[in-house]
Design a protein around this motif. Structure first.
Motif, PDB file in Angstrom:
ATOM      1  N   UNK A 138      46.616  18.694  17.789  1.00 57.78           N
ATOM      2  CA  UNK A 138      47.561  18.793  18.515  1.00 57.78           C
ATOM      3  C   UNK A 138      45.923  18.630  20.543  1.00 57.78           C
ATOM      4  N   UNK A 139      45.251  19.166  19.752  1.00 58.14           N
ATOM      5  CA  UNK A 139      44.203  19.080  20.470  1.00 58.14           C
ATOM      6  C   UNK A 139      43.232  17.856  20.041  1.00 58.14           C
ATOM      7  N   UNK A 140      43.461  16.540  19.176  1.00 57.67           N
ATOM      8  CA  UNK A 140      42.882  15.017  19.167  1.00 57.67           C
ATOM      9  C   UNK A 140      42.465  15.524  17.765  1.00 57.67           C
ATOM     10  N   UNK A 141      41.528  16.518  16.295  1.00 51.99           N
ATOM     11  CA  UNK A 141      40.588  16.817  16.059  1.00 51.99           C
ATOM     12  C   UNK A 141      41.752  16.333  14.930  1.00 51.99           C
ATOM     13  N   UNK A 142      40.810  15.459  14.496  1.00 54.31           N
ATOM     14  CA  UNK A 142      41.162  13.960  13.026  1.00 54.31           C
ATOM     15  C   UNK A 142      40.213  14.107  11.567  1.00 54.31           C
ATOM     16  N   UNK A 143      39.318  15.267  11.587  1.00 55.26           N
ATOM     17  CA  UNK A 143      38.415  14.972  10.398  1.00 55.26           C
ATOM     18  C   UNK A 143      39.191  16.061   9.689  1.00 55.26           C
ATOM     19  N   UNK A 144      39.442  15.630   8.513  1.00 53.50           N
ATOM     20  CA  UNK A 144      40.623  16.991   7.530  1.00 53.50           C
ATOM     21  C   UNK A 144      39.430  18.273   7.128  1.00 53.50           C
ATOM     22  N   UNK A 145      38.753  17.659   7.104  1.00 56.64           N
ATOM     23  CA  UNK A 145      37.649  18.631   6.343  1.00 56.64           C
ATOM     24  C   UNK A 145      37.173  19.698   7.552  1.00 56.64           C
ATOM     25  N   UNK A 146      36.627  19.314   8.862  1.00 60.18           N
ATOM     26  CA  UNK A 146      36.665  20.156   9.928  1.00 60.18           C
ATOM     27  C   UNK A 146      37.623  21.373   9.989  1.00 60.18           C
ATOM     28  N   UNK A 147      39.204  20.668   9.810  1.00 67.46           N
ATOM     29  CA  UNK A 147      40.557  21.077  10.663  1.00 67.46           C
ATOM     30  C   UNK A 147      40.490  22.793   9.285  1.00 67.46           C
ATOM     31  N   UNK A 148      40.545  21.799   8.243  1.00 73.00           N
ATOM     32  CA  UNK A 148      40.319  22.796   6.966  1.00 73.00           C
ATOM     33  C   UNK A 148      39.342  23.479   7.038  1.00 73.00           C
ATOM     34  N   UNK A 149      38.400  23.679   7.323  1.00 74.25           N
ATOM     35  CA  UNK A 149      37.592  24.614   7.435  1.00 74.25           C
ATOM     36  C   UNK A 149      37.591  26.095   8.343  1.00 74.25           C
ATOM     37  N   UNK A 150      38.547  24.693   9.353  1.00 75.51           N
ATOM     38  CA  UNK A 150      38.321  25.486  11.090  1.00 75.51           C
ATOM     39  C   UNK A 150      39.508  26.969  10.379  1.00 75.51           C
ATOM     40  N   UNK A 151      40.587  26.456   9.481  1.00 75.31           N
ATOM     41  CA  UNK A 151      41.833  26.988   8.859  1.00 75.31           C
ATOM     42  C   UNK A 151      41.269  28.520   8.614  1.00 75.31           C
ATOM     43  N   UNK A 152      40.457  28.229   7.615  1.00 68.02           N
ATOM     44  CA  UNK A 152      39.315  28.796   6.314  1.00 68.02           C
ATOM     45  C   UNK A 152      39.288  29.895   7.663  1.00 68.02           C
ATOM     46  N   UNK A 153      38.305  30.092   8.613  1.00 69.62           N
ATOM     47  CA  UNK A 153      37.692  30.854   9.361  1.00 69.62           C
ATOM     48  C   UNK A 153      38.620  31.548   9.968  1.00 69.62           C
ATOM     49  N   UNK A 154      40.125  30.406  10.650  1.00 67.50           N
ATOM     50  CA  UNK A 154      40.498  31.262  11.296  1.00 67.50           C
ATOM     51  C   UNK A 154      41.763  32.085   9.564  1.00 67.50           C
ATOM     52  N   UNK A 155      42.265  32.306   9.827  1.00 66.26           N
ATOM     53  CA  UNK A 155      42.905  33.007   8.258  1.00 66.26           C
ATOM     54  C   UNK A 155      41.590  34.181   7.791  1.00 66.26           C
ATOM     55  N   UNK A 156      40.473  34.548   7.934  1.00 67.35           N
ATOM     56  CA  UNK A 156      39.692  34.977   7.394  1.00 67.35           C
ATOM     57  C   UNK A 156      39.582  36.165   8.571  1.00 67.35           C
ATOM     58  N   UNK A 157      39.655  35.307   9.673  1.00 65.05           N
ATOM     59  CA  UNK A 157      39.221  36.021  11.464  1.00 65.05           C
ATOM     60  C   UNK A 157      40.519  37.227  11.476  1.00 65.05           C
ATOM     61  N   UNK A 158      41.486  37.211  10.645  1.00 65.56           N
ATOM     62  CA  UNK A 158      43.135  37.797  10.560  1.00 65.56           C
ATOM     63  C   UNK A 158      42.861  39.475   9.658  1.00 65.56           C
ATOM     64  N   UNK A 159      41.832  38.816   8.896  1.00 63.29           N
ATOM     65  CA  UNK A 159      42.737  39.291   7.610  1.00 63.29           C
ATOM     66  C   UNK A 159      42.544  39.345   6.865  1.00 63.29           C
ATOM     67  N   UNK A 160      43.139  37.862   6.126  1.00 62.92           N
ATOM     68  CA  UNK A 160      43.842  37.363   5.228  1.00 62.92           C
ATOM     69  C   UNK A 160      42.220  36.389   4.864  1.00 62.92           C
ATOM     70  N   UNK A 161      42.797  35.379   3.808  1.00 58.96           N
ATOM     71  CA  UNK A 161      41.964  34.851   2.303  1.00 58.96           C
ATOM     72  C   UNK A 161      41.972  33.293   2.717  1.00 58.96           C
ATOM     73  N   UNK A 162      40.409  32.950   3.112  1.00 53.02           N
ATOM     74  CA  UNK A 162      40.849  31.102   3.572  1.00 53.02           C
ATOM     75  C   UNK A 162      41.703  30.416   2.348  1.00 53.02           C
ATOM     76  N   UNK A 163      41.074  30.781   1.276  1.00 54.26           N
ATOM     77  CA  UNK A 163      42.253  30.869  -0.073  1.00 54.26           C
ATOM     78  C   UNK A 163      42.882  30.673   0.042  1.00 54.26           C
ATOM     79  N   UNK A 164      44.250  31.447   1.208  1.00 51.65           N
ATOM     80  CA  UNK A 164      45.755  31.503   1.451  1.00 51.65           C
ATOM     81  C   UNK A 164      45.882  30.394   1.826  1.00 51.65           C
ATOM     82  N   UNK A 165      44.953  29.494   2.272  1.00 50.67           N
ATOM     83  CA  UNK A 165      45.274  28.217   3.025  1.00 50.67           C
ATOM     84  C   UNK A 165      46.791  27.399   2.345  1.00 50.67           C
TER      85      UNK A 165
END
Length: 557
Positions: free
Chosen positions: A399-426
């Motif tokens: 929604x903020x305009x990010x289009x690079x799927x690699x960066x999106x997936x990387x950021x989501x993995x970081x957020x998952x790990x930040x809240x105590x889950x695993x990046x592989x849970x994407x």
């Protein structure tokens, strides 16, 4: 000798006898070798976290696992009936006649198309050969008995015309219709605010006194158990961890797990801890969240003035929020408490921009604001079951305009790990997570927008106490690290005290009292605030009994 486990002169005194009960679902052993007794007129609380097996035990007492594919072993006797060996006819007589069950969600237990009274009458006619007129009269009688005002008229109402507390009373009335010897209550107050919860618990206590009803209470709320039962059986992973008189188990637990369970229970009479560590409140000191000098005024990150929200028009217009003003500062937590219908959720939705105020102003204004995000009460309904959790978390990034799927997936993995889950849970889906894990996903999604404020709408109300404590600790950790401000909307006053710097108490759309959390809790000024605090369950059974007596006096005054 305890009332539940005492040796008895004969089977006539034993209402429930469970011996080496096992319940398996494929490779999962939900109940593993559980044994206990409940005498007539006694009350036993099955307490434990989600997944401990307590609801599975409750279902086994009525033979509800029959025909489901579950592997049930051991012996279960209820009101003299061997549940394992009973015929379908005998089970039919047991269910509703000898033993009745009240479930957590009354809406799922009541038919939305039929009047409440008709549903109760139908249950009564299944077990008693009486005329329709007599069955209707019985329905009105039990509705009156559980405190439904103007029972004859309200018996013609449909479930959606009842409040949550009234629906739960109606379910109890349905259970009482055939005068059972045993009432099984499975999380009967989980979705109710504190005053309605107190009313339901007082009702159960009164019914036991008047009828000699036996009670098996299934709950993850230790405070609710303390209010309601003679004995507690603590369950974990399908097994009994500790079992004894309620005062002994809660006052001097012998098992580490029981002590941990009690340690996770927020206390409404305890001031917030201010030391480092898990017991620290959500709010961070200004030195941790701001580079400004300590003498500088805290930064205002959200300000609302004169908020009003109406639903409907003309004579049918309903004012949900009426002239509410508040400010939220960087790094602090503002708790908003009140009963169901007080307007607190509507206020939270306006702060996020999901609802437009009828009047008033929110700064900064304009639509759904990315700097203010929301964590919802029910992550199941707020997450699309057909999309992976990673894709849901990625929505704010796109929604903020990010289009690079690699960066999106990387950021989501970081957020998952930040809240105590695993990046592989994407790539996993919501149904593959527990309730607490789904709430962590909701927090990760809120963080994806890099907000300054997160509005938490009942974020832990559906969780057991240990999971609740973990989510609260996570929010506190994120707040300290990111300088977030939190608006914590909840009906659980103990949780709100644990997490809040300031508290606003809402009633009928207005704020009736607000101030520093410790001042509001220790020296409440408004009668409504005093009423809310008096309804909070006490972990000390003696204190609980004293509060119940006070409430009874006030009700009859």
């Amino acid at each position: 000798m305890s009332s539940v486990e005492a040796s008895v002169d004969g089977p006539v005194d034993v209402l429930v006898e469970v011996t080496d009960l096992t319940v398996g679902f494929g490779s999962l052993r939900a109940v593993d070798g559980l044994s206990f007794r409940l005498q007539k007129g006694a009350a036993l609380g099955l307490v434990g976290e989600s997944g401990s097996g307590k609801s599975t035990v409750a279902s086994a007492l009525l033979g509800l696992h029959r025909g489901t594919g579950a592997d049930v072993g051991g012996s279960v006797r209820v009101a003299g009936i061997d549940v394992q060996e009973a015929s379908e006819a005998d089970l039919g007589r047991l269910r509703g006649g000898k033993a009745a069950m009240v479930f957590q969600d009354p809406l799922s237990s009541l038919d939305p198309y039929y009047a409440i009274g008709d549903q109760i009458a139908e249950v009564y006619r299944v077990h008693a050969r009486v005329s329709r007129r007599a069955a209707r009269a019985r329905a009105v009688d039990v509705l009156d008995r559980v405190g439904i005002p103007d029972a004859a008229r309200r018996s013609r109402s449909r479930p959606h015309e009842f409040s949550g507390g009234m629906r739960q009373r109606a379910l109890i009335a349905m259970a009482l219709a055939c005068e059972p010897e045993l009432l099984i209550a499975d999380e009967p107050t989980t979705a109710l605010d504190v005053t309605v919860q107190a009313q339901i618990l007082d009702l159960l206590h009164t019914l036991r006194e008047e009828t000699g009803l036996g009670l098996l209470l299934v709950t993850h709320d230790v405070g609710v158990a303390a209010e309601s039962v003679d004995e507690i059986l603590v369950m974990r992973n399908g097994r009994a961890v500790e079992h004894g008189p309620v005062g002994t188990v809660l006052g001097a637990p012998t098992e580490p797990y029981t002590r941990d369970l009690l340690g996770a229970v927020p206390r409404v009479d305890a001031r917030r801890a201010r030391s480092e560590g898990s017991a620290r409140p959500l709010s961070a000191a200004s030195s941790e969240t701001s580079s400004e000098a300590s003498s500088a005024a805290p930064e205002v990150v959200l300000e609302a003035t004169g908020l009003r929200r109406e639903f409907g028009r003309g004579k049918r217009a309903f004012v949900a929020v009426d002239d509410v003003s508040l400010t939220v500062h960087r790094g602090e937590t503002l708790g908003i408490v009140g009963e169901s219908g007080s307007g607190k959720t509507t206020l939270g939705r306006m702060l996020v921009g999901l609802l437009k105020p009828t009047a008033g102003e929110i700064k900064p204004g304009g639509g759904v604001r990315p700097d203010v995000q929301m964590v919802f009460q029910d992550p199941v309904s707020s997450l699309n079951p057909r999309r992976s959790v990673g894709e849901s978390i990625a929505d704010p990034l796109r929604a903020r305009g990010e289009r690079d799927e690699g960066r999106i997936r990387g950021r989501v993995r970081e957020l998952l790990e930040r809240v105590g889950l695993e990046g592989a849970h994407y790539d996993r889906y919501p149904h593959e997570f527990s309730g607490g894990q789904r709430q962590r996903v909701g927090i990760a999604r809120a963080l994806a927008a890099d907000p300054r404020v997160i509005v938490c709408d009942e974020p832990v109300s559906a969780l057991d106490v240990t999971t609740q404590a973990q989510v609260v600790a996570l929010l506190g950790e994120l707040q300290r690290e990111l300088g977030l401000a939190l608006v914590f909307v909840a009906h659980d006053l103990a949780v709100v005290r644990q997490v809040s710097d300031r508290v606003a108490v809402m009633r009928r759309g207005r704020i009736v009292e607000q101030g520093p959390a410790d001042e509001v809790y220790d020296s409440p000024q408004d009668p409504y605030t005093k009423q809310l605090l008096a309804a909070v369950p006490a972990l000390d059974p003696e204190v609980a009994a004293q509060r119940r007596a006070v409430r009874r006096e006030l009700a009859t005054a």
